[in-house]
Write an enzyme that holds these catalytic residues in place. Structure first.
Site, PDB file in Angstrom:
ATOM      1  N   ASP A 157      44.322  25.951  36.931  1.00 29.25           N
ATOM      2  CA  ASP A 157      43.454  26.420  35.852  1.00 29.25           C
ATOM      3  C   ASP A 157      44.086  27.551  35.057  1.00 29.25           C
ATOM      4  O   ASP A 157      45.033  28.213  35.494  1.00 29.25           O
ATOM      5  CB  ASP A 157      42.102  26.873  36.405  1.00 29.25           C
ATOM      6  CG  ASP A 157      42.218  28.048  37.373  1.00 29.25           C
ATOM      7  OD1 ASP A 157      43.147  28.033  38.202  1.00 29.25           O
ATOM      8  OD2 ASP A 157      41.381  28.971  37.307  1.00 29.25           O
ATOM      9  N   GLU A 205      41.361  29.489  40.363  1.00 27.10           N
ATOM     10  CA  GLU A 205      41.994  30.728  40.820  1.00 27.10           C
ATOM     11  C   GLU A 205      41.613  31.884  39.909  1.00 27.10           C
ATOM     12  O   GLU A 205      41.463  33.029  40.362  1.00 27.10           O
ATOM     13  CB  GLU A 205      43.522  30.544  40.850  1.00 27.10           C
ATOM     14  CG  GLU A 205      44.275  31.668  41.556  1.00 27.10           C
ATOM     15  CD  GLU A 205      44.612  32.850  40.665  1.00 27.10           C
ATOM     16  OE1 GLU A 205      45.000  33.901  41.208  1.00 27.10           O
ATOM     17  OE2 GLU A 205      44.481  32.748  39.414  1.00 27.10           O
TER      18      GLU A 205
END
Length: 375
Positions: free
Chosen positions: A82, A143
């Site tokens: 991400d 994350e």
């Protein structure tokens, strides 16, 4: 170099242009799964536990590759899929060896630089028949949302001897031996609503009350390994309405677990006691994000990474950091894991850049680590 620079650059440009904000990493997940299948992964598991816990469109992805050298340690390589917001419509460009966006978005080197390095290193091992041990790959999700993907994943999927998270600022050669834990603190300061023009004296302004309380709340750097920050304040709905609620969010970090616990309690006490002094109700909640980790500088994972640097002529920089990463949870799962610098600079901003040579060297360094582990 043993890596294919043209392939690395092409793959990096492709990956950063895939839309993949936190909880919507499916395009990147599909890409890496297909790539690892093509490289002959022995198994690929999409973690259901993290996907269900987060409500995203994919979970963390764990893949295993069989080695061709007996007795070599099993090494984990990790990176996250991400990006922070403003990662849609990235238009990468290279100017004098510097990779950047067109200035309207982030670049996405955090953490596609790590993703590409892992894929290229494994491809080179296979294509060039380089001796290597078993390899485990972790591509995590969310994350950027408080390291939520690895926090919620099934940690028993990870069984490597030690590992590397390719996810730090700083040029290749930077090796993180210590990182902080984090607690998040959420406070609600209550007031009483009233019309701000007709009868403000009948209200209790929660914004003013919050300001009084916050003057007594610790913030900024406490010592060399401990920090806290008031990051978000929300309150009020209109200028003519006395606000009855203010919400404050902050975090507390330390590389020392006891210091983190002590500072967290001091913050909680400051909110509670501050509210009592001015007769203002305060609700407070603490959420634990991750624990700190500390690796011996002589540990196998750090020394292997350092020797690989020396073999490549890269300056070794073993350092501590104030940032969190998947390595915190990976260490908690029982796999010693350090974080490696990938050259990412000014991340999370439209000024983000990545030197082209650092993109290539990160992949070369990763390949050298895997090859040297089997010697």
């Amino acid at each position: 170099m043993l890596i294919n620079k043209e392939r690395v650059l092409k793959e990096f440009f492709h990956l950063i242009q895939l839309p993949c904000p936190s909880l919507k990493e499916r395009p990147a997940a599909d890409y890496v799964i297909a790539a690892m299948q093509e490289m002959g992964a022995e198994s690929i598991v999409e973690d259901t536990q993290s996907r269900l816990a987060l409500g995203g469109d994919t979970g963390c992805i764990v893949a295993n590759f069989k080695g061709n050298k007996e007795g070599a340690p099993k090494i984990l390589l990790g990176a996250h899929l991400d990006c922070v917001a403003n990662c849609i419509g990235i238009k990468p460009q290279i100017v004098d060896g510097v990779i950047k966006s067109d200035g309207t978005t982030i670049l996405g080197g955090d953490d596609k630089g790590g993703v590409v390095a892992i894929l290229e290193a494994i491809r080179c091992l296979k294509e060039q028949n380089i001796p290597h041990g078993d390899i485990q790959v972790l591509f995590s999700v969310s994350e950027e949302q408080g390291v939520a993907g690895t926090r919620t994943m099934n940690g028993s999927l990870l069984d490597a001897d030690f590992g590397y998270a390719l996810d730090s600022s700083g040029r290749p050669g930077k090796i993180i031996f210590a990182a902080p834990g984090q607690n998040k603190i959420f406070a609600k300061i209550h007031g009483k609503t009233a019309h701000g023009g007709v009868a403000p004296e009948k209200g209790i302004n929660a914004i003013k009350k919050a300001a009084e309380i916050l003057c007594g709340v610790p913030t900024s750097r406490i010592d060399e390994e401990t920090t806290c920050n008031i990051g978000i304040i929300n309150g009020g709905i209109a200028t003519n309405v006395v606000p009855d609620l203010v919400e404050v969010a902050m975090d507390c970090r330390s590389r020392n677990k006891d210091k983190m616990a002590k500072l967290t309690q001091e913050i909680v006490d400051a909110f509670v006691e501050g509210g009592k002094k001015i007769d203002t109700p305060v609700d407070i909640e603490v959420k634990h994000s991750y624990d700190p980790y500390l690796l011996d500088k002589d540990s196998a994972c750090i020394q292997l990474a350092a020797r690989a640097c020396e073999a490549l002529g890269i300056e070794v920089n073993i350092a501590a950091t104030g940032g969190g990463s998947d390595a915190s949870h990976i260490n908690g799962f029982g796999v010693p894991c350090t974080v490696l610098g990938t050259g990412m600079t000014n991340v999370h901003t439209v000024e983000e850049i990545l030197l082209e040579e650092d993109l290539y060297m990160t992949a070369e360094w990763t390949l050298k680590i895997l090859a040297m582990a089997a010697e």
